[in-house]
Design an enzyme around this catalytic site. Structure first.
Site, PDB file in Angstrom:
ATOM      1  N   ARG A  50       0.850  -1.190   0.000  1.00 28.00           N
ATOM      2  CA  ARG A  50       0.000   0.000   0.000  1.00 28.00           C
ATOM      3  C   ARG A  50       0.887   1.242   0.000  1.00 28.00           C
ATOM      4  O   ARG A  50       1.381   1.666   1.039  1.00 28.00           O
ATOM      5  CB  ARG A  50      -0.908   0.011   1.229  1.00 28.00           C
ATOM      6  CG  ARG A  50      -1.880  -1.151   1.279  1.00 28.00           C
ATOM      7  CD  ARG A  50      -2.681  -1.110   2.567  1.00 28.00           C
ATOM      8  NE  ARG A  50      -3.675  -2.190   2.629  1.00 28.00           N
ATOM      9  CZ  ARG A  50      -4.484  -2.392   3.659  1.00 28.00           C
ATOM     10  NH1 ARG A  50      -4.403  -1.602   4.726  1.00 28.00           N
ATOM     11  NH2 ARG A  50      -5.348  -3.384   3.660  1.00 28.00           N
ATOM     12  N   ASP A  52       1.980   5.160  -0.171  1.00 26.04           N
ATOM     13  CA  ASP A  52       1.413   6.365   0.426  1.00 26.04           C
ATOM     14  C   ASP A  52       1.063   7.401  -0.629  1.00 26.04           C
ATOM     15  O   ASP A  52       1.413   7.269  -1.812  1.00 26.04           O
ATOM     16  CB  ASP A  52       2.406   6.984   1.414  1.00 26.04           C
ATOM     17  CG  ASP A  52       2.592   6.142   2.662  1.00 26.04           C
ATOM     18  OD1 ASP A  52       1.686   5.352   2.994  1.00 26.04           O
ATOM     19  OD2 ASP A  52       3.649   6.272   3.303  1.00 26.04           O
ATOM     20  N   TYR A 111      12.061  -1.227  -3.512  1.00 23.35           N
ATOM     21  CA  TYR A 111      11.752   0.191  -3.664  1.00 23.35           C
ATOM     22  C   TYR A 111      12.946   0.907  -4.289  1.00 23.35           C
ATOM     23  O   TYR A 111      14.103   0.549  -4.069  1.00 23.35           O
ATOM     24  CB  TYR A 111      11.405   0.829  -2.320  1.00 23.35           C
ATOM     25  CG  TYR A 111       9.985   0.554  -1.880  1.00 23.35           C
ATOM     26  CD1 TYR A 111       8.942   1.396  -2.261  1.00 23.35           C
ATOM     27  CD2 TYR A 111       9.684  -0.554  -1.109  1.00 23.35           C
ATOM     28  CE1 TYR A 111       7.641   1.137  -1.884  1.00 23.35           C
ATOM     29  CE2 TYR A 111       8.374  -0.824  -0.713  1.00 23.35           C
ATOM     30  CZ  TYR A 111       7.365   0.038  -1.108  1.00 23.35           C
ATOM     31  OH  TYR A 111       6.068  -0.228  -0.737  1.00 23.35           O
ATOM     32  N   ARG A 202      11.574   6.142   3.240  1.00 22.14           N
ATOM     33  CA  ARG A 202      11.724   7.600   3.238  1.00 22.14           C
ATOM     34  C   ARG A 202      12.525   8.077   4.448  1.00 22.14           C
ATOM     35  O   ARG A 202      13.253   9.079   4.377  1.00 22.14           O
ATOM     36  CB  ARG A 202      10.358   8.272   3.188  1.00 22.14           C
ATOM     37  CG  ARG A 202       9.652   8.090   1.837  1.00 22.14           C
ATOM     38  CD  ARG A 202       8.203   8.513   1.903  1.00 22.14           C
ATOM     39  NE  ARG A 202       8.059   9.888   2.333  1.00 22.14           N
ATOM     40  CZ  ARG A 202       6.918  10.404   2.783  1.00 22.14           C
ATOM     41  NH1 ARG A 202       5.827   9.631   2.857  1.00 22.14           N
ATOM     42  NH2 ARG A 202       6.853  11.672   3.139  1.00 22.14           N
TER      43      ARG A 202
END
Length: 255
Positions: A50, A52, A111, A202
């Site tokens: 999921r 952001d 990622y 992040r």
């Protein structure tokens, strides 16, 4: 009901994340609305992760159950037609067994993060990179990143609203490379693990950027990790440089 695995690419800028929401635009909602144009009913698709608000995807994976036997080509073409003009595309579609689950069958998630290092404002890359004005010390950043590999308690790099039952995760890769492009110098992060905490990537990138700019050292990153304290984390970088790049499965559904 035939099950299909979907490989999905999207620009996250106009969406409030992947997950379907009642009153806000989401990637999941856009795809389910497109599927409802093909088979009018409620659709519930499941995804590998999921993302952001503002986060992009190059290789998100989801699965859907259909009532009709669709050829993969016709299904992907029809969904893409009904997705327009949203910046979402089904780039691959294959039939899979009922035992396949986009989230629970996944073995690893990858990622990708992009930093653009230049003083002039970004034009073509605006909204697709995190732009900073200074150059970064890649070697020192990689030294610090290596401190985060393996299994650790990542409480420091975990959002306060994270719903994961445990802060313990295992990082299998955190590689940092510098690439010269026509638009300027980019710094790329390749981060891989079976699963991630909320805002973990992040938080990593924001902390490692501080190392690259000389405001933190690799030893500071080790101390932050061992502190198990969110206050020890560097700044959380913006979402628009982050991409869900790929998902691995025991048997890869896409050729």
């Amino acid at each position: 009901m035939p099950r299909y695995a979907l490989q999905i690419e999207y620009n996250g800028a106009p969406f409030h994340g992947w997950q379907r929401q009642k009153t806000l635009a989401s990637v999941q909602g856009a795809i389910e609305d497109a599927l409802a144009k093909l088979e009018p009913r409620t659709h519930n698709i499941a995804a590998a992760g999921r993302t952001d608000k503002g986060v992009h995807a190059l290789g998100q994976v989801a699965h859907c159950d259909m009532e009709r036997d669709w050829t993969p080509f016709r299904l992907s073409e029809a969904v893409n037609y009904h997705l327009k003009p949203a910046p979402v595309a089904i780039v691959n579609c294959v039939p899979v067994p009922d035992t396949f689950h986009a989230r629970f069958s996944a073995q690893e998630r990858q990622y990708f993060f992009r930093i653009l290092c230049r003083r002039a404002p970004a034009t073509h890359q605006k909204g697709l990179v995190w732009q900073i004005k200074n150059k970064l010390d890649i070697a020192t950043m990689q030294e610090a990143a290596n401190r985060l590999l393996g299994e650790h308690d990542f409480t420091t790099f975990r959002s306060t609203i994270c719903q994961s039952l445990s802060p313990i995760k295992t990082m299998s890769r955190l590689d940092i490379t510098q690439v010269e492009t026509l638009q300027g110098t980019e710094v790329h992060f390749d981060v891989r693990a079976r699963s991630f905490l909320h805002n973990q990537v992040r938080s990593f990138v924001g902390t490692l950027e501080r190392v690259g700019s000389g405001q933190m050292t690799p030893d500071d990153v080790t101390a932050a990790l061992e502190a198990r304290d969110r206050a020890a984390c560097g700044p959380v970088c913006p979402p628009h440089g982050l991409y869900l790049a790929g998902v691995s499965y025991p048997e890869m559904p896409f050729s």
